[in-house]
Design a protein around this motif. Sequence first.
Motif, PDB file in Angstrom:
ATOM      1  N   SER A  42       0.864  -1.179   0.000  1.00  0.00           N
ATOM      2  CA  SER A  42       0.000   0.000   0.000  1.00  0.00           C
ATOM      3  C   SER A  42       0.903   1.232   0.000  1.00  0.00           C
ATOM      4  O   SER A  42       2.065   1.154   0.422  1.00  0.00           O
ATOM      5  N   PRO A  43       0.406   2.376  -0.474  1.00  0.00           N
ATOM      6  CA  PRO A  43       1.242   3.584  -0.478  1.00  0.00           C
ATOM      7  C   PRO A  43       1.822   3.915   0.899  1.00  0.00           C
ATOM      8  O   PRO A  43       3.002   4.262   1.004  1.00  0.00           O
ATOM      9  N   ASP A  44       1.018   3.789   1.951  1.00  0.00           N
ATOM     10  CA  ASP A  44       1.526   4.074   3.299  1.00  0.00           C
ATOM     11  C   ASP A  44       2.630   3.094   3.698  1.00  0.00           C
ATOM     12  O   ASP A  44       3.651   3.478   4.260  1.00  0.00           O
ATOM     13  N   ARG A  45       2.418   1.814   3.420  1.00  0.00           N
ATOM     14  CA  ARG A  45       3.410   0.792   3.771  1.00  0.00           C
ATOM     15  C   ARG A  45       4.683   0.966   2.942  1.00  0.00           C
ATOM     16  O   ARG A  45       5.794   0.778   3.443  1.00  0.00           O
ATOM     17  N   GLU A  46       4.538   1.352   1.677  1.00  0.00           N
ATOM     18  CA  GLU A  46       5.713   1.588   0.826  1.00  0.00           C
ATOM     19  C   GLU A  46       6.549   2.746   1.380  1.00  0.00           C
ATOM     20  O   GLU A  46       7.773   2.647   1.473  1.00  0.00           O
ATOM     21  N   LEU A  50      10.330   2.370   2.787  1.00  0.00           N
ATOM     22  CA  LEU A  50      11.441   3.134   2.227  1.00  0.00           C
ATOM     23  C   LEU A  50      12.143   3.935   3.326  1.00  0.00           C
ATOM     24  O   LEU A  50      13.375   3.937   3.416  1.00  0.00           O
ATOM     25  N   LEU A  51      11.388   4.592   4.194  1.00  0.00           N
ATOM     26  CA  LEU A  51      11.997   5.328   5.299  1.00  0.00           C
ATOM     27  C   LEU A  51      12.765   4.390   6.231  1.00  0.00           C
ATOM     28  O   LEU A  51      13.848   4.727   6.715  1.00  0.00           O
ATOM     29  N   HIS A  52      12.218   3.216   6.463  1.00  0.00           N
ATOM     30  CA  HIS A  52      12.883   2.216   7.305  1.00  0.00           C
ATOM     31  C   HIS A  52      14.253   1.870   6.716  1.00  0.00           C
ATOM     32  O   HIS A  52      15.267   1.871   7.424  1.00  0.00           O
ATOM     33  N   GLU A  53      14.277   1.597   5.428  1.00  0.00           N
ATOM     34  CA  GLU A  53      15.556   1.230   4.790  1.00  0.00           C
ATOM     35  C   GLU A  53      16.515   2.419   4.758  1.00  0.00           C
ATOM     36  O   GLU A  53      17.730   2.253   4.930  1.00  0.00           O
ATOM     37  N   LEU A  54      15.984   3.627   4.570  1.00  0.00           N
ATOM     38  CA  LEU A  54      16.834   4.819   4.617  1.00  0.00           C
ATOM     39  C   LEU A  54      17.441   5.012   6.002  1.00  0.00           C
ATOM     40  O   LEU A  54      18.590   5.450   6.135  1.00  0.00           O
ATOM     41  N   ASP A  76      13.046   0.752  13.104  1.00  0.00           N
ATOM     42  CA  ASP A  76      11.612   0.608  12.868  1.00  0.00           C
ATOM     43  C   ASP A  76      10.817   1.708  13.573  1.00  0.00           C
ATOM     44  O   ASP A  76       9.919   2.313  12.987  1.00  0.00           O
ATOM     45  N   ALA A  77      11.170   1.996  14.818  1.00  0.00           N
ATOM     46  CA  ALA A  77      10.472   3.052  15.565  1.00  0.00           C
ATOM     47  C   ALA A  77      10.681   4.416  14.918  1.00  0.00           C
ATOM     48  O   ALA A  77       9.733   5.204  14.766  1.00  0.00           O
ATOM     49  N   LEU A  78      11.906   4.718  14.504  1.00  0.00           N
ATOM     50  CA  LEU A  78      12.189   6.005  13.851  1.00  0.00           C
ATOM     51  C   LEU A  78      11.443   6.137  12.524  1.00  0.00           C
ATOM     52  O   LEU A  78      10.894   7.194  12.208  1.00  0.00           O
ATOM     53  N   ALA A  79      11.425   5.067  11.739  1.00  0.00           N
ATOM     54  CA  ALA A  79      10.727   5.106  10.451  1.00  0.00           C
ATOM     55  C   ALA A  79       9.233   5.329  10.643  1.00  0.00           C
ATOM     56  O   ALA A  79       8.616   6.130   9.927  1.00  0.00           O
ATOM     57  N   LYS A  80       8.636   4.641  11.604  1.00  0.00           N
ATOM     58  CA  LYS A  80       7.206   4.829  11.868  1.00  0.00           C
ATOM     59  C   LYS A  80       6.930   6.251  12.345  1.00  0.00           C
ATOM     60  O   LYS A  80       5.954   6.884  11.926  1.00  0.00           O
ATOM     61  N   GLY A  81       7.790   6.776  13.209  1.00  0.00           N
ATOM     62  CA  GLY A  81       7.616   8.136  13.694  1.00  0.00           C
ATOM     63  C   GLY A  81       7.753   9.170  12.589  1.00  0.00           C
ATOM     64  O   GLY A  81       6.933  10.090  12.473  1.00  0.00           O
ATOM     65  N   LEU A  82       8.775   9.025  11.739  1.00  0.00           N
ATOM     66  CA  LEU A  82       8.957   9.964  10.628  1.00  0.00           C
ATOM     67  C   LEU A  82       7.832   9.872   9.607  1.00  0.00           C
ATOM     68  O   LEU A  82       7.400  10.882   9.055  1.00  0.00           O
ATOM     69  N   THR A  83       7.353   8.659   9.368  1.00  0.00           N
ATOM     70  CA  THR A  83       6.218   8.501   8.455  1.00  0.00           C
ATOM     71  C   THR A  83       5.022   9.278   8.978  1.00  0.00           C
ATOM     72  O   THR A  83       4.340   9.970   8.221  1.00  0.00           O
ATOM     73  N   ALA A  84       4.771   9.196  10.274  1.00  0.00           N
ATOM     74  CA  ALA A  84       3.647   9.923  10.880  1.00  0.00           C
ATOM     75  C   ALA A  84       3.851  11.432  10.759  1.00  0.00           C
ATOM     76  O   ALA A  84       2.911  12.165  10.418  1.00  0.00           O
ATOM     77  N   VAL A  85       5.061  11.914  11.026  1.00  0.00           N
ATOM     78  CA  VAL A  85       5.340  13.352  10.907  1.00  0.00           C
ATOM     79  C   VAL A  85       5.089  13.833   9.478  1.00  0.00           C
ATOM     80  O   VAL A  85       4.434  14.857   9.255  1.00  0.00           O
ATOM     81  N   LEU A  86       5.609  13.102   8.510  1.00  0.00           N
ATOM     82  CA  LEU A  86       5.443  13.496   7.106  1.00  0.00           C
ATOM     83  C   LEU A  86       3.988  13.445   6.673  1.00  0.00           C
ATOM     84  O   LEU A  86       3.523  14.293   5.916  1.00  0.00           O
TER      85      LEU A  86
END
Length: 99
Positions: A42-46, A50-54, A76-86
């Motif tokens: 899904s777009p959100d999961r993608e 991507l943020l997780h791998e970055l 994983d925690a940082l990627a989820k947090g940044l995804t939410a911020v964005l």
Amino acid sequence: KITVLGQTYSIVYASATLMDLAGLDGAVCHATNTIVVAEGLSPDRERETLLHELMHVVWTQMGLSRGDVDEERIVDALAKGLTAVLKDNSRKRLRRVFE
């Protein structure tokens, strides 16, 4: 392509079947500067993948790799947090802050 701390990484999409066999949504190969993301997310999961791998790329390039730290949990925690911020902030607002 995406540049991270002066190094260019290619972003490639792999078949969901192959990634499912490995039990992964994404992966990074530091030897070839390649980030792999599973197709069909899904777009959100993608975005989160991507943020997780970055975050793994940044982690390695900043020399944070140590055996006594749970890199996967932290990334994983940082990627989820940044995804939410964005997701919660408009592009216009973020562009104003970062330009």
